[in-house]
Design a protein around this motif. Structure first.
Motif, mmCIF file in Angstrom:
data_model
loop_
_atom_site.group_PDB
_atom_site.id
_atom_site.type_symbol
_atom_site.label_atom_id
_atom_site.label_comp_id
_atom_site.label_asym_id
_atom_site.label_seq_id
_atom_site.Cartn_x
_atom_site.Cartn_y
_atom_site.Cartn_z
ATOM 1 N N ILE A 143 0.673 -1.266 -0.107
ATOM 2 C CA ILE A 143 -0.098 0.187 -0.111
ATOM 3 C C ILE A 143 0.870 1.244 -0.013
ATOM 4 N N LYS A 144 0.162 2.367 -0.438
ATOM 5 C CA LYS A 144 1.011 3.482 -0.220
ATOM 6 C C LYS A 144 0.063 4.740 0.601
ATOM 7 N N MET A 145 0.715 5.431 1.190
ATOM 8 C CA MET A 145 0.076 6.527 2.147
ATOM 9 C C MET A 145 1.071 7.695 1.908
ATOM 10 N N ILE A 182 5.491 5.399 1.321
ATOM 11 C CA ILE A 182 5.288 6.820 1.754
ATOM 12 C C ILE A 182 5.591 7.837 0.965
ATOM 13 N N ASP A 183 4.447 8.621 0.393
ATOM 14 C CA ASP A 183 4.489 9.624 -0.718
ATOM 15 C C ASP A 183 4.502 10.891 0.005
ATOM 16 N N PHE A 184 5.683 11.731 0.274
ATOM 17 C CA PHE A 184 5.849 13.007 0.919
ATOM 18 C C PHE A 184 5.087 13.897 0.083
ATOM 19 N N HIS A 185 4.820 13.575 -1.338
ATOM 20 C CA HIS A 185 4.120 14.448 -2.248
ATOM 21 C C HIS A 185 4.245 16.014 -2.167
ATOM 22 N N GLY A 186 5.245 16.605 -1.822
ATOM 23 C CA GLY A 186 5.691 17.844 -1.816
ATOM 24 C C GLY A 186 5.196 18.509 -0.387
ATOM 25 N N ILE A 208 10.492 6.060 0.523
ATOM 26 C CA ILE A 208 9.902 7.431 0.569
ATOM 27 C C ILE A 208 9.760 8.070 -0.901
ATOM 28 N N GLU A 209 8.636 8.403 -1.176
ATOM 29 C CA GLU A 209 8.435 8.903 -2.432
ATOM 30 C C GLU A 209 8.345 10.451 -2.658
ATOM 31 N N GLU A 210 9.388 11.029 -3.648
ATOM 32 C CA GLU A 210 9.226 12.492 -3.671
ATOM 33 C C GLU A 210 9.526 13.087 -2.449
ATOM 34 N N GLY A 234 10.149 10.717 -9.502
ATOM 35 C CA GLY A 234 10.132 10.620 -11.014
ATOM 36 C C GLY A 234 8.903 10.821 -11.437
ATOM 37 N N GLU A 235 7.912 11.090 -10.790
ATOM 38 C CA GLU A 235 6.565 11.250 -11.562
ATOM 39 C C GLU A 235 6.592 12.801 -12.106
ATOM 40 N N ARG A 236 7.267 13.529 -11.530
ATOM 41 C CA ARG A 236 7.455 15.131 -12.213
ATOM 42 C C ARG A 236 8.698 15.098 -13.032
ATOM 43 N N PRO A 284 6.548 2.511 -11.864
ATOM 44 C CA PRO A 284 5.863 3.630 -12.607
ATOM 45 C C PRO A 284 4.695 4.180 -11.756
ATOM 46 N N HIS A 285 4.601 5.577 -11.930
ATOM 47 C CA HIS A 285 3.579 6.335 -11.452
ATOM 48 C C HIS A 285 2.471 5.905 -12.340
ATOM 49 N N CYS A 286 0.991 6.168 -11.959
ATOM 50 C CA CYS A 286 -0.059 6.105 -12.762
ATOM 51 C C CYS A 286 -1.431 6.251 -12.011
HETATM 52 MG MG MG Z 1 3.540 10.583 -6.012
#
Ligand code: MG
Length: 378
Positions: A143-145, A182-186, A208-210, A234-236, A284-286
């Motif tokens: 999972i991702k949060m 875990i996506d920090f997402h900015g 840890i993502e972004e 990498g999604e951006r 990959p991001h999707c």
């Molecule tokens: Mg993301």
């Protein structure tokens, strides 16, 4: 055979589905990541306008079999190039060209890319503590949060502890044999990123993502040296040239190009190959529609260092209305089997897409503010 016509459909919730038509009546489908969101009275996006321009200038009237030549024409002939809008438009066109090629040869795209490197593709589901059990019940093992909200530039110990506590609760629910991304997402600013990563170490995240937004690429090597948690991003990033800087500088463990952002199947496969040469995994991001997801699966089928694929389809059944048969994209225990149909391996329900065009479009990014009213990322 020539490419003779196209249509770009805007369907709910925020998906752009592109149809390319050839002189022999074949049809190929792609998905364009919507860039600059729906505004004003009519659903016009910047990426939709870019699709119109690229197709008219570099694709209509040409041979759809020459994907590399069309790709180079769309990329190199656009003097100011490589940004989100340009590469999203190229991506959707590239996917549709690959779909056409697969149908022409009666083979899945991954067969034309060298053949399968695996039987199925592992998926993760978006879920934090509250939804984690449902994800497990559905068979997912990853999972991702994200943090609930943006942290202050220098967050208080309480803020950091609240976030770490949510991860701790989620770990408690899912146990140690489930992966948690875990996506920090900015939502974490560069000055805080090491401290937040340290607070999450005890829960052994998958990655840890972004950790920070792409403007701060210099942060990555330092962060990676300070933590045992794999670092993803990498999604951006929209081209292999953008990824090249990260691979060479070090500091990322997982590359997350988006097939519908980063120039389509052609460019994302290149990024995946580059990742493997640097010992970097591919995830990959999707977060968009079924065509983008199907294109991602084709790339993951052949990627040397495939780790796991993002998707948000299975939150509800909305995506199924756009396909004549959803079965090829249904997951089983958190994996999707490689589709054996030609091209992308899915049949788009053209009538349904046509009927949905322009209806109930949504998605406007909110503005995120710090406590003092200053603007942050979120
Ligand atoms: Mg993301």
């Amino acid at each position: 055979m020539r490419i003779t016509d196209y249509e770009l459909f805007e369907v709910a919730p925020r998906w752009q589905i592109l149809q390319l038509i050839t002189s022999d009546g074949s049809v190929g489908w792609g998905e364009v990541y919507a860039k600059w969101h729906y505004a004003g009275e009519t659903p016009v996006t910047a990426s939709g306008a870019a699709v119109d321009q690229l197709l008219h200038k570099y694709v209509l009237g040409e041979d759809p079999r020459e994907i590399e030549r069309r790709w180079e024409a769309m990329y190199r002939s656009s003097f100011y190039r490589g940004g989100a809008v340009h590469m999203s438009a190229i991506a959707g066109i590239d996917e549709a060209l690959w779909d056409l090629k697969g149908k022409q040869y009666g083979a899945p795209i991954y067969e034309l890319l060298g053949g399968a490197a695996r039987d199925r593709v592992r998926l993760y589901h978006h879920a934090s503590a509250e939804a984690a059990q449902t994800a497990l019940d559905d068979g997912f093992s990853a999972i991702k949060m994200s943090p609930d909200r943006m942290l202050e530039r220098i967050a208080s110990p309480d803020e950091v502890e609240r976030f770490a506590q949510r991860v701790a609760e989620t770990r408690e629910i899912v146990g140690d044999d489930v992966d948690i991304g875990i996506d920090f997402h900015g939502r974490v600013a560069p000055p805080m990123v090491k401290r937040v990563a340290a607070a999450l170490e005890p829960y052994s995240p998958m990655f840890i993502e972004e950790p920070v937004t792409p403007e701060y690429e210099g942060v990555f090597p330092d962060l990676a040296a300070s933590t045992t948690i794999p670092i993803a991003t990498g999604e951006r990033l929209h081209t292999r040239f953008a990824f090249k800087r990260y691979f060479e500088a070090g500091g990322i463990d997982v590359a997350q190009p988006d097939v519908s952002h980063a120039g389509g199947i052609t460019e994302t496969k290149r990024i995946g190959d580059m990742a493997s040469t640097h010992g970097v995994a591919l995830a990959p991001h999707c977060p968009i529609g079924p065509i983008a997801f199907a294109a991602s699966v084709q790339v993951m089928a052949v990627a040397p260092s495939a780790l796991i694929q993002e998707q948000t389809l299975y939150r509800d059944d909305g995506w199924k209305q756009y396909l004549t048969d959803a079965a090829p994209l249904e997951h089983s225990n958190g994996y999707v089997a490689l589709p054996d149909g030609p091209g992308l391996g899915v049949d788009v329900d053209e009538a349904a897409v046509r009927e949905a065009h322009g209806v109930d479009l949504e998605y406007q990014r909110p503005i995120y503010e710090y406590a003092d009213g200053g603007i942050g990322d979120g």
